[in-house]
Motif scaffolding. Structure first.
Motif, short mmCIF file in Angstrom:
data_model
loop_
_atom_site.label_atom_id
_atom_site.label_comp_id
_atom_site.label_asym_id
_atom_site.label_seq_id
_atom_site.Cartn_x
_atom_site.Cartn_y
_atom_site.Cartn_z
N ILE A 1 53.40 33.95 40.24
CA ILE A 1 53.24 34.60 41.54
C ILE A 1 52.05 35.55 41.53
CG2 ILE A 1 54.30 36.31 43.07
CD1 ILE A 1 56.98 34.96 42.52
N GLY A 2 51.91 36.31 40.44
CA GLY A 2 50.77 37.20 40.34
C GLY A 2 49.45 36.45 40.41
N GLU A 3 49.37 35.32 39.71
CA GLU A 3 48.15 34.51 39.75
C GLU A 3 47.93 33.93 41.14
OE1 GLU A 3 44.80 33.61 38.45
OE2 GLU A 3 46.19 34.17 36.84
N LEU A 4 49.01 33.50 41.79
CA LEU A 4 48.91 32.93 43.12
C LEU A 4 48.39 33.95 44.12
CD1 LEU A 4 49.57 30.36 44.81
CD2 LEU A 4 51.80 31.38 45.27
N LEU A 5 48.91 35.18 44.04
CA LEU A 5 48.47 36.22 44.96
C LEU A 5 47.03 36.63 44.70
CD1 LEU A 5 51.69 38.41 45.05
CD2 LEU A 5 50.72 37.16 46.97
N ARG A 6 46.61 36.58 43.44
CA ARG A 6 45.22 36.92 43.13
C ARG A 6 44.26 35.80 43.54
NH1 ARG A 6 47.71 39.22 38.57
NH2 ARG A 6 47.53 37.29 37.40
N SER A 7 44.74 34.57 43.52
CA SER A 7 43.85 33.43 43.73
C SER A 7 43.78 32.99 45.19
CB SER A 7 44.31 32.24 42.87
OG SER A 7 44.33 32.59 41.51
N SER A 8 44.91 33.01 45.89
CA SER A 8 44.91 32.43 47.24
C SER A 8 46.06 32.97 48.05
CB SER A 8 45.00 30.90 47.15
OG SER A 8 45.19 30.36 48.42
N ALA A 9 45.73 33.76 49.07
CA ALA A 9 46.77 34.23 49.99
C ALA A 9 47.39 33.08 50.79
CB ALA A 9 46.20 35.28 50.94
N PRO A 10 46.62 32.11 51.31
CA PRO A 10 47.24 31.02 52.08
C PRO A 10 48.25 30.22 51.27
CG PRO A 10 44.89 31.08 52.50
CD PRO A 10 45.15 32.06 51.40
N GLY A 11 48.07 30.15 49.96
CA GLY A 11 49.01 29.40 49.14
C GLY A 11 50.38 30.03 49.08
N CYS A 12 50.50 31.30 49.53
CA CYS A 12 51.77 32.01 49.47
C CYS A 12 52.61 31.84 50.72
CB CYS A 12 51.53 33.51 49.25
SG CYS A 12 50.34 33.88 47.96
N SER A 13 52.07 31.21 51.74
CA SER A 13 52.74 31.21 53.04
C SER A 13 54.02 30.40 53.04
CB SER A 13 51.78 30.66 54.11
OG SER A 13 51.36 29.36 53.76
N ALA A 14 54.09 29.34 52.21
CA ALA A 14 55.27 28.49 52.23
C ALA A 14 56.46 29.16 51.54
CB ALA A 14 54.96 27.16 51.54
N TRP A 15 56.24 30.18 50.78
CA TRP A 15 57.31 30.84 50.02
C TRP A 15 57.01 32.33 50.03
CZ3 TRP A 15 57.45 30.77 43.96
CH2 TRP A 15 58.56 31.48 43.51
N ASP A 16 58.02 33.12 50.36
CA ASP A 16 57.84 34.57 50.37
C ASP A 16 57.80 35.07 48.94
OD1 ASP A 16 57.72 37.22 50.86
OD2 ASP A 16 59.72 37.41 51.73
N GLY B 1 56.88 45.36 38.48
CA GLY B 1 55.98 46.44 38.84
C GLY B 1 54.53 46.14 38.48
N HIS B 2 54.34 45.49 37.33
CA HIS B 2 52.97 45.16 36.91
C HIS B 2 52.32 44.16 37.86
CE1 HIS B 2 49.59 44.25 34.29
NE2 HIS B 2 49.88 42.97 34.42
N VAL B 3 53.07 43.12 38.23
CA VAL B 3 52.53 42.10 39.14
C VAL B 3 52.16 42.73 40.47
CG1 VAL B 3 53.09 40.02 40.45
CG2 VAL B 3 53.72 40.18 38.04
N LEU B 4 53.04 43.59 40.97
CA LEU B 4 52.75 44.25 42.25
C LEU B 4 51.58 45.21 42.13
CD1 LEU B 4 53.96 44.27 45.12
CD2 LEU B 4 55.25 46.30 44.46
N GLY B 5 51.48 45.89 41.00
CA GLY B 5 50.43 46.88 40.83
C GLY B 5 49.06 46.32 40.55
#
Length: 654
Positions: free
Chosen positions: A288-303, A340-344
């Motif tokens: 998830i951390g890699e996904l959020l760093r790499s592509s915001a649109p890729g996160c839309s299908a899953w919260d 916390g690390h992933v969010l931070g």
């Protein structure tokens, strides 16, 4: 070059080893410039292979073969940079094949570890070259199983993975069909190395293994995804962890064909989001951390943001049960720290991230089960706000996924956010010290200026600003802000007067004496006004009387009694006497005295304290201006009851 080639006729002594090292270094540094000499150099080298006796010289010869073959592969990719006419693949592969056959027949079975590693690197480089010539391609594939078998033969498998990675890179360049049996063998070997729990690969080795998996996915995407799906669905815990790690590497890849498959990768990882194993849960969080760093649109299908907080709550619940062994408890705490690390460590600069994350993060400020995540959460919200500020408040183009996120994310009510902000007061220093709280108060002030009047949003912002000032350690800034709202408020507008009261009284929770001095300083300006009995001035006095009562209610109990007589009661009576004692002023007096009395009562018994102005307060309340005033005929009953109630509170206090 011709001189060096001449020395290859006999390999004897240290001088000949120096010649080999020089040839190796030339190919490593000047790969493209050496290509015209490939045929003569490698042919000369092949002629003296049988004379290689020592293992040291053998390793040096393998190094020469490796570097010259790597130079040939570089030429295949970058031939247009060369000034000489283009050389064909068959022409360059011709001198390599005899070396390939000799090394494969005579040196593959060497027992010395360093020799094995040198032969591995040379064979991998030659296999990569021979893939470019159709007549030698099958021979290169035949050696693949031997290469994979070396995982069982060598002590350090990193060398095997390096050669495999180089070979797969050449396969991707050639874009040739991969035999199905070979594909399955590569997938299985790489996956097995990633799953090794007895001797886990080093971080560098894991990165190279993941690179092999990414190359496999680029060469045969469908087969690789099916393989990963099978491991996620029916594999062991280690299989599932390794599969998620590979998918994380695929997300990190910059290849266009991988970016197109992001939704599929997300769906695969979603299949193990409820996995009970802590190692799998941590792997999903890393993904998830890699996904959020790499592509915001890729996160839309899953919260995915919701999953981070869900995992934190899940770990907290398991720890709260108290039934975990020491190892399990350590794993759950590791999950919490990772959340916390992933969010931070989220990257707020990527396009679309702000609009995607803001509504989804805001919803987790209020629920109590996420208290342990508040520090990284507030840092994220702060970073998002700073990014908006640095962009000059220009709205970036919203992606459809971001708009959908704003619509689907249930935002908390302003009242709930305020309650949570009050709870956060003690944590604001941890979040960002003075710079953070000062910046927060300024941001809230700016938002106040643009919010609609008479709205719930404006009421919330006033309360939030007072809370932020109470948490701020920069006293100069706090005083500037309180004086600003005292001076700039239009007291004829009820909502502005109430906003000022909210800011100053909440600020008094932590800065009681500073708030008192600010209000007193502002009172002094009223005396110097030319028309002291204007409607505006009377409204100002009424609001200040109320703010004194409200500050008394919110003041720290250990500080209240020392200031109640002179700084609060005395100033309230002064404001009442200096003003025109109309209905508004009388109402403010009763309200202020009531709240002051309640505040004194909340302190509890204090034998040393005595309210010396109790009689004066009672006389003022019972005077003709309050009780039984002729102007209050319509609601006289209720008014008299309120005044009498306030008198009773005063009589009750010491």
């Amino acid at each position: 070059m011709s001189v060096l080639q001449g020395h290859l006729k006999a390999l004897e002594g240290m001088s000949e080893e120096f010649v080999l090292i020089t040839l190796r270094n030339l190919a490593a540094r000047y790969a493209l410039q050496c290509v015209p000499f490939v045929e003569t150099t490698l042919s000369a080298l092949h002629g003296v292979l049988s004379e290689v006796g020592s293992s040291r010289l053998l390793r040096t010869v393998c190094g020469v073969v490796e570097q010259w073959c790597r130079g040939i592969n570089t030429y295949f990719r970058e031939w247009e940079k060369c000034a000489f006419p283009r050389l064909g693949a068959a022409q360059l592969c011709a001198p390599v094949y005899p070396l390939f056959r000799y090394v494969g027949r005579n040196w593959r079975r060497c027992e010395e570890e360093e020799v094995k590693q040198a032969v591995l690197r040379a064979m991998g480089a030659m296999m990569g070259v021979l893939l470019h010539a159709e007549q030698h391609r099958e021979r290169a594939w035949e050696q693949l199983l031997w290469l994979l078998h070396q995982y069982r033969e060598v002590r350090e498998p990193f060398g095997v993975t390096t050669s495999l990675s180089y070979f797969l890179g050449a396969v991707a360049d050639v874009q040739t069909l991969v035999p199905r049996a070979k594909l399955l063998a590569i997938n299985a070997a790489v996956h097995q190395q990633l799953c090794d729990e007895i001797e886990p690969p080093s971080p560098e080795h894991r990165a190279e293994l993941c690179r092999c998996a990414v190359l496999q996915a680029q060469i045969c995407p469908a087969e690789t995804i099916v393989f990963l799906y099978c491991k996620l669905r029916s594999g062991s815990k280690a299989d599932r962890v390794a599969a998620v790690e590979v998918l994380q590497a695929l997300v990190r890849s910059d290849a266009a064909e991988m970016r197109e498959k992001l939704p599929l990768f997300v769906k695969l990882v979603q299949s193990v989001r409820g996995d009970p194993a802590a190692q799998v849960r941590k792997a999903v969080l890393h993904f998830i951390g890699e996904l959020l760093r790499s592509s915001a649109p890729g996160c839309s299908a899953w919260d995915v943001v919701g999953h981070i907080f869900s995992e934190f709550s899940r770990a907290s619940g398991r720890l709260a049960m108290g039934s975990l062994c020491a190892v399990e408890a350590r794993e759950e705490r590791a999950v919490q720290r990772l959340c916390g690390h992933v969010l931070g460590t989220l990257d707020m600069s990527a396009r679309g991230v702000a609009k995607l994350l803001w509504p989804r993060l805001l919803r987790y400020v209020v629920p109590a089960q996420y208290t342990g995540m508040l520090v990284p959460l507030c840092r994220c919200l702060r970073a998002l706000a700073e990014r908006q500020e640095s962009a000059g408040r220009e709205e970036e183009e919203a992606a459809p996924e971001a708009l959908e996120s704003e619509e689907l994310a249930p935002l908390p009510a302003p009242q709930a956010l305020l309650a949570r902000l009050l709870f956060l007061r003690t944590s604001l220093e941890v979040v960002g010290s003075e710079a953070w709280t000062v910046g927060l108060s300024r941001e809230l002030s700016q938002q106040l200026g643009s919010s609609p009047r008479l709205s719930w949003e404006k009421r919330f912002l006033y309360k939030a600003l007072g809370t932020a000032l109470a948490a701020c350690g920069c006293l100069r800034h706090v005083q500037e802000q309180t004086l600003r709202y005292l001076q700039e408020a239009n007291y004829l507008e009820l909502w502005q007067a109430q906003g000022m009261i909210s800011v100053v009284s909440r600020c008094a929770e932590s800065h009681f004496q500073l708030a008192l001095s600010s209000v007193k300083a502002f009172m002094g300006t009223l005396k110097h006004q030319k028309q002291s009995n204007t409607v505006r001035t009377r409204a100002t006095r009424a609001a200040l009387m109320v703010v004194y009562g409200r500050m008394a209610l919110r003041a720290p109990r250990e500080q209240l009694l020392a200031h109640i007589e002179r700084d609060i009661v005395g100033n309230v009576l002064q404001l009442y006497r200096e003003g025109r004692q109309d209905a508004q002023l009388r109402l403010s007096l009763v309200q202020s005295v009531t709240e002051i009395s309640l505040a004194i009562g909340a302190v509890g018994a204090c034998p040393r304290f005595e309210l010396c102005r109790k009689r004066e307060l009672l006389q003022t309340l019972l005077g003709a201006g309050c009780l039984g005033a002729g102007t209050w005929n319509r609601g006289r009953g209720a008014w008299d009851i309120w005044v009498l109630g306030s008198c009773c509170l005063v009589l009750r206090d010491p």
